[in-house]
Design an enzyme around this catalytic site. Structure first.
Site, PDB file in Angstrom:
ATOM      1  N   LYS A  94     -12.151  98.558  39.251  1.00 36.07           N
ATOM      2  CA  LYS A  94     -11.809  98.284  40.653  1.00 36.07           C
ATOM      3  C   LYS A  94     -11.902  96.789  40.941  1.00 36.07           C
ATOM      4  O   LYS A  94     -11.092  96.235  41.698  1.00 36.07           O
ATOM      5  CB  LYS A  94     -12.743  99.067  41.585  1.00 36.07           C
ATOM      6  CG  LYS A  94     -12.472  98.814  43.059  1.00 36.07           C
ATOM      7  CD  LYS A  94     -13.304  99.710  43.963  1.00 36.07           C
ATOM      8  CE  LYS A  94     -13.001  99.431  45.438  1.00 36.07           C
ATOM      9  NZ  LYS A  94     -13.706 100.365  46.339  1.00 36.07           N
ATOM     10  N   HIS A 118      18.569 119.139  10.638  1.00 36.13           N
ATOM     11  CA  HIS A 118      18.699 119.540  12.042  1.00 36.13           C
ATOM     12  C   HIS A 118      17.773 120.716  12.371  1.00 36.13           C
ATOM     13  O   HIS A 118      18.184 121.713  12.952  1.00 36.13           O
ATOM     14  CB  HIS A 118      20.144 119.867  12.379  1.00 36.13           C
ATOM     15  CG  HIS A 118      21.071 118.704  12.161  1.00 36.13           C
ATOM     16  ND1 HIS A 118      20.911 117.500  12.800  1.00 36.13           N
ATOM     17  CD2 HIS A 118      22.157 118.568  11.356  1.00 36.13           C
ATOM     18  CE1 HIS A 118      21.860 116.664  12.411  1.00 36.13           C
ATOM     19  NE2 HIS A 118      22.627 117.279  11.529  1.00 36.13           N
ATOM     20  N   ASP A 170     -20.704 112.561  30.895  1.00 36.26           N
ATOM     21  CA  ASP A 170     -21.194 111.208  31.182  1.00 36.26           C
ATOM     22  C   ASP A 170     -21.072 110.926  32.676  1.00 36.26           C
ATOM     23  O   ASP A 170     -20.039 111.220  33.285  1.00 36.26           O
ATOM     24  CB  ASP A 170     -20.367 110.204  30.380  1.00 36.26           C
ATOM     25  CG  ASP A 170     -21.093 108.893  30.156  1.00 36.26           C
ATOM     26  OD1 ASP A 170     -21.839 108.477  31.049  1.00 36.26           O
ATOM     27  OD2 ASP A 170     -20.897 108.293  29.079  1.00 36.26           O
ATOM     28  N   THR A 214     -27.502 101.894  21.933  1.00 39.77           N
ATOM     29  CA  THR A 214     -26.676 100.705  21.747  1.00 39.77           C
ATOM     30  C   THR A 214     -27.559  99.475  21.586  1.00 39.77           C
ATOM     31  O   THR A 214     -27.339  98.644  20.681  1.00 39.77           O
ATOM     32  CB  THR A 214     -25.723 100.512  22.948  1.00 39.77           C
ATOM     33  OG1 THR A 214     -24.974 101.710  23.148  1.00 39.77           O
ATOM     34  CG2 THR A 214     -24.774  99.353  22.698  1.00 39.77           C
TER      35      THR A 214
END
Length: 522
Positions: A142, A288, A130, A41
């Site tokens: 949290k 249907h 992970d 990243t």
């Protein structure tokens, strides 16, 4: 939950799915948010010209163990978890030089995608569990009063927009919604891991065969895609949920028309499933959940015309499923009839133009997705079974009468058999090669299905064939089929009175094939 929020000044970004990340990071950086990142990243952001600090600069500790340990550190979790309004928390982090982290942008290793790979190795499966990602997500969720947790690229734009108009802040309501989504994300992730590993032996010589058995504990996780106006009836509430695969009916793309109803979607699934039975161009018209007309042809236009001929009255207000991209000529013909929904792999520009005038007609593009399981509610639980994907092979076909079917009869029988599988039991289908002629569906007595299928026929029945989804318990069904004008029958066989049924077919000059395969549909 206090509405007074502090600006977001520091964010950790560590994602597997990098969709939209660079643009989001640029927007955060432009609002003076310090960006901290890990591994691939961080490299992507730097390569894209975004200033970013390595996680090791924050923690004072290098990433190690092939990336297994990088964010599991007090300077990460302390920065996320400390309550800003708690003096003791602020004192503790200050004493240890821990900087506040106000946003966590994390999505997880693609465990489910890895597990779905054919013959995936045990080690690869385990390495794609992970650890740091879920830990950061749960910590941030949290402490949602102080930290924004972002688990989906779909939220980037709205978050950046809210921050830009609110001096870098996110409201308490937004943070709570993000936390709810975060806990749902980790719950689904852990559920996928548990459901997969439950079917894995711990011998190190692992071979992944997910089809071998049903899991001991069935964990289901779906995301709501839409609330529906109501269910089967107006007094019932309803919604549709997606498995997030991007395939199948629940992930179809509606191009035009009114919103889909519960019954539309159920019929759409029935139409799509029947269309997937065929290699050649096919059109299935559903009413249907039962096919009132199905036909194949060299083009979709011809297949549609033949399907409509079977029962044009019932087709009014029906749902169509096809297995080819709909072109202009087929669309022009279909547009003449009032239809609720058309399901197709696609619609070309000419078709879209033809349908544009039908403002309420729903057009839905679907990517094929073979079903693995079928679930049905029962009080106190659910039933689970393998999807009915059993094709016929030449070895399944057993001629049991003195007369064998002609080549033309055999083609018609195999066509009728594919359609009959998608008719509610007790099911009888009269057909010619590539075209249904009469459909008897959902009767309590098979002989009644034979009579109703013949009664529903608009086209001539003489010279047709008939398919039955299950065996004939008595010869009377065969006698009704012969009386209607059919010349051959395909059925599973297996009745205690098979000898009598075969004798009746011989007496009436019918050819009969046993398949040994039953296709009940309840």
């Amino acid at each position: 939950m206090s509405e007074q929020q502090s600006p977001i000044r520091r964010a950790i970004l560590s994602v597997t799915d990098k969709t939209g990340l660079v643009e989001f990071a640029r927007k955060l950086s432009a609002m003076d948010v310090e960006l901290i990142s890990t591994g691939g990243t961080a490299k992507l952001l730097r390569d894209s010209g975004v200033t970013v600090k390595d996680i090791s600069e924050l923690t004072g500790f290098p990433e190690m163990l092939d990336g297994r340990v990088k964010t599991l550190h007090p300077k990460v979790h302390g920065g996320i978890l400390h309550r800003r309004e708690n003096f003791a928390h602020r004192s503790a982090v200050a004493e240890h030089g821990i900087q506040p982290i106000d946003m966590v942008v994390v999505n997880l290793y693609a465990f489910e995608k890895t597990a779905a790979k054919a013959n995936v190795e045990f080690e690869e499966l385990i390495e794609n569990i992970d650890i740091g990602g879920p830990s950061m997500i749960r910590s941030a969720a949290k402490n949602f009063q102080d930290v924004a947790v972002v688990t989906s690229p779909a939220d980037y734009e709205a978050i950046a927009e809210e921050m830009s108009r609110s001096a870098g802040q996110l409201s308490a309501g937004t943070k709570w919604r993000l936390a709810q989504k975060a806990f749902a994300t980790t719950a689904a992730y852990d559920s996928a891991i548990a459901s997969t590993l439950e079917r894995v032996s711990a011998n190190g010589r692992y071979s992944f065969h997910p089809e071998e058995a049903f899991p001991k504990t069935l964990r289901l996780s779906f995301n709501k895609t839409m609330d529906l106006r109501y269910g089967e009836n107006p007094h019932q509430k309803a919604a549709m949920y997606s498995d997030a695969s991007g395939t199948g009916v629940a992930n179809g793309r509606q191009l035009q028309g009114k919103e889909l109803s519960y019954n539309n979607i159920v019929d759409l699934q029935a139409a799509w499933d029947l269309a997937q039975e065929f290699e050649e161009p096919v059109c299935a018209i559903i009413k249907h959940t039962n096919p009132c007309g199905t036909a194949t042809g060299p083009t979709l236009l011809e297949a549609y015309r033949k399907a409509l001929e079977c029962d044009p009255v019932s087709a009014f207000g029906g749902v169509i499923g096809v297995n080819r991209v709909i072109d202009g000529p087929a669309a022009e013909e279909m547009a003449k009839l009032f239809l609720e929904v058309i399901a197709s792999p696609g619609f070309d520009d000419a078709a879209k133009a033809k349908f544009a005038a039908k403002k309420n007609l729903r057009l839905v593009e679907i990517k094929a997705s073979p079903q693995t399981w079928v679930l049905k509610n029962v009080s106190g639980g659910i039933l689970v079974q393998d999807a009915d994907m059993r094709p016929l092979s030449e070895g399944d076909l057993k001629v049991v009468t003195r007369r064998a079917p002609t080549p033309e009869e055999k083609r018609a029988l195999l066509f009728a058999w594919k359609v009959c599988k998608h008719v509610k039991s007790n099911a009888i289908v009269y057909a010619r090669d590539g075209q249904t002629v009469g459909v008897g569906a959902g009767q309590m007595s098979r002989v009644d299905s034979c009579r109703i299928g013949a009664m529903k026929a608009v086209l001539p029945l003489k010279g047709t064939v008939a398919a039955s989804d299950a065996f004939f318990p008595f010869p009377d069904g065969v006698e009704e089929i012969a009386k209607a004008g059919a010349t051959a029958i395909i059925q599973p066989g297996g009745s205690m009175r098979d000898e009598e049924v075969i004798a009746a077919a011989d007496r009436l000059g019918l050819a009969m094939i046993f398949t040994g395969v039953r296709h009940f549909r309840h």
